[in-house]
Motif scaffolding. Structure first.
Motif, PDB file in Angstrom:
ATOM      1  N   ASP A  93       0.829  -1.207   0.000  1.00 27.86           N
ATOM      2  CA  ASP A  93       0.000   0.000   0.000  1.00 27.86           C
ATOM      3  C   ASP A  93       0.866   1.261   0.000  1.00 27.86           C
ATOM      4  O   ASP A  93       0.522   2.246  -0.649  1.00 27.86           O
ATOM      5  N   ALA A  94       1.984   1.223   0.712  1.00 28.53           N
ATOM      6  CA  ALA A  94       2.883   2.382   0.742  1.00 28.53           C
ATOM      7  C   ALA A  94       3.483   2.644  -0.640  1.00 28.53           C
ATOM      8  O   ALA A  94       3.609   3.798  -1.064  1.00 28.53           O
ATOM      9  N   GLU A  95       3.840   1.590  -1.353  1.00 29.48           N
ATOM     10  CA  GLU A  95       4.377   1.760  -2.706  1.00 29.48           C
ATOM     11  C   GLU A  95       3.304   2.262  -3.663  1.00 29.48           C
ATOM     12  O   GLU A  95       3.575   3.113  -4.523  1.00 29.48           O
ATOM     13  N   ILE A  96       2.090   1.771  -3.508  1.00 25.28           N
ATOM     14  CA  ILE A  96       0.997   2.244  -4.361  1.00 25.28           C
ATOM     15  C   ILE A  96       0.717   3.719  -4.081  1.00 25.28           C
ATOM     16  O   ILE A  96       0.423   4.483  -4.999  1.00 25.28           O
ATOM     17  N   ALA A  97       0.850   4.143  -2.828  1.00 25.67           N
ATOM     18  CA  ALA A  97       0.683   5.565  -2.496  1.00 25.67           C
ATOM     19  C   ALA A  97       1.765   6.405  -3.185  1.00 25.67           C
ATOM     20  O   ALA A  97       1.494   7.512  -3.656  1.00 25.67           O
ATOM     21  N   LYS A  98       2.982   5.876  -3.281  1.00 25.65           N
ATOM     22  CA  LYS A  98       4.061   6.593  -3.986  1.00 25.65           C
ATOM     23  C   LYS A  98       3.766   6.654  -5.486  1.00 25.65           C
ATOM     24  O   LYS A  98       4.000   7.689  -6.128  1.00 25.65           O
ATOM     25  N   LEU A  99       3.266   5.553  -6.044  1.00 27.38           N
ATOM     26  CA  LEU A  99       2.861   5.560  -7.450  1.00 27.38           C
ATOM     27  C   LEU A  99       1.774   6.609  -7.686  1.00 27.38           C
ATOM     28  O   LEU A  99       1.816   7.359  -8.671  1.00 27.38           O
ATOM     29  N   LEU A 100       0.815   6.681  -6.799  1.00 25.30           N
ATOM     30  CA  LEU A 100      -0.254   7.654  -6.911  1.00 25.30           C
ATOM     31  C   LEU A 100       0.305   9.076  -6.860  1.00 25.30           C
ATOM     32  O   LEU A 100      -0.084   9.932  -7.659  1.00 25.30           O
ATOM     33  N   ALA A 101       1.241   9.327  -5.947  1.00 25.51           N
ATOM     34  CA  ALA A 101       1.855  10.661  -5.856  1.00 25.51           C
ATOM     35  C   ALA A 101       2.556  11.012  -7.165  1.00 25.51           C
ATOM     36  O   ALA A 101       2.461  12.145  -7.656  1.00 25.51           O
ATOM     37  N   TYR A 102       3.248  10.039  -7.749  1.00 25.62           N
ATOM     38  CA  TYR A 102       3.924  10.274  -9.034  1.00 25.62           C
ATOM     39  C   TYR A 102       2.900  10.574 -10.125  1.00 25.62           C
ATOM     40  O   TYR A 102       3.052  11.530 -10.893  1.00 25.62           O
ATOM     41  N   LEU A 103       1.838   9.772 -10.200  1.00 23.15           N
ATOM     42  CA  LEU A 103       0.820   9.991 -11.237  1.00 23.15           C
ATOM     43  C   LEU A 103       0.152  11.353 -11.086  1.00 23.15           C
ATOM     44  O   LEU A 103      -0.116  12.029 -12.076  1.00 23.15           O
ATOM     45  N   ARG A 104      -0.093  11.772  -9.860  1.00 25.49           N
ATOM     46  CA  ARG A 104      -0.692  13.087  -9.618  1.00 25.49           C
ATOM     47  C   ARG A 104       0.261  14.221  -9.998  1.00 25.49           C
ATOM     48  O   ARG A 104      -0.180  15.328 -10.283  1.00 25.49           O
ATOM     49  N   SER A 105       1.548  13.938 -10.021  1.00 25.97           N
ATOM     50  CA  SER A 105       2.520  14.985 -10.376  1.00 25.97           C
ATOM     51  C   SER A 105       2.615  15.196 -11.887  1.00 25.97           C
ATOM     52  O   SER A 105       3.190  16.181 -12.334  1.00 25.97           O
ATOM     53  N   LEU A 106       2.072  14.278 -12.669  1.00 20.77           N
ATOM     54  CA  LEU A 106       2.154  14.368 -14.128  1.00 20.77           C
ATOM     55  C   LEU A 106       1.137  15.374 -14.647  1.00 20.77           C
ATOM     56  O   LEU A 106      -0.060  15.192 -14.500  1.00 20.77           O
ATOM     57  N   LYS A 107       1.611  16.427 -15.230  1.00 22.36           N
ATOM     58  CA  LYS A 107       0.743  17.461 -15.794  1.00 22.36           C
ATOM     59  C   LYS A 107       0.893  17.471 -17.295  1.00 22.36           C
ATOM     60  O   LYS A 107       1.962  17.198 -17.828  1.00 22.36           O
ATOM     61  N   ASN A 108      -0.161  17.818 -17.990  1.00 19.52           N
ATOM     62  CA  ASN A 108      -0.159  17.841 -19.448  1.00 19.52           C
ATOM     63  C   ASN A 108       0.382  19.180 -19.953  1.00 19.52           C
ATOM     64  O   ASN A 108      -0.345  19.949 -20.563  1.00 19.52           O
TER      65      ASN A 108
END
Length: 139
Positions: free
Chosen positions: A116-131
């Motif tokens: 779950d902690a790694e998935i939270a890091k993946l989520l943080a990375y995905l949220r940082s991606l801007k178009n």
């Protein structure tokens, strides 16, 4: 007369047990469908403002992305076999659900591969991606 009341009581109890069983089973089916659905639940919202995660959390999520996701979504997350992941317009809960459960025949489940902690890091990375378009060099 006593027999009739007893039969009515038994019939009412049997009906109540039957109805409660049906409602319970319907909830199980709804939860199962929600877990495998491509669509985000319509009543779900996500906050417009969230505190930004620490840069090291985003970087760790980027490394996890490169190791687990880039072969389908591209190293820049712009999409290849999988979709572009920039500016995702869905809730964090829905994104985590997709990462954990995948989509049958389209995306594998990562629930056993990542904590779950790694998935939270993946989520943080995905949220940082801007178009955002890269700057154009007019020389």
């Amino acid at each position: 007369m006593n027999r009739e009341w007893k039969a009515l009581g038994i019939a009412l109890c049997a009906s109540a047990v039957s109805l409660s069983g049906m409602f319970g089973f319907a909830q199980v089916l709804r939860n199962k469908a929600r877990a495998t659905s491509h669509e985000q639940p319509t009543n779900e919202t996500w906050p417009l403002w969230q505190p930004a995660p620490a840069p090291e959390v985003i970087a760790a999520g980027g490394k996890l992305f490169l190791n687990s996701c880039a072969h389908c979504h591209g190293a820049d997350a712009r999409g290849d076999e999988g979709p572009d992941l920039h500016d995702l317009q869905m809730s964090d809960r829905h994104i985590v659900n997709v990462i954990k459960n995948g989509f049958k025949g389209e995306m594998p489940s990562f629930a056993k591969k990542h904590s779950d902690a790694e998935i939270a890091k993946l989520l943080a990375y995905l949220r940082s991606l801007k178009n955002e378009s890269p700057p154009v060099n007019d020389q």
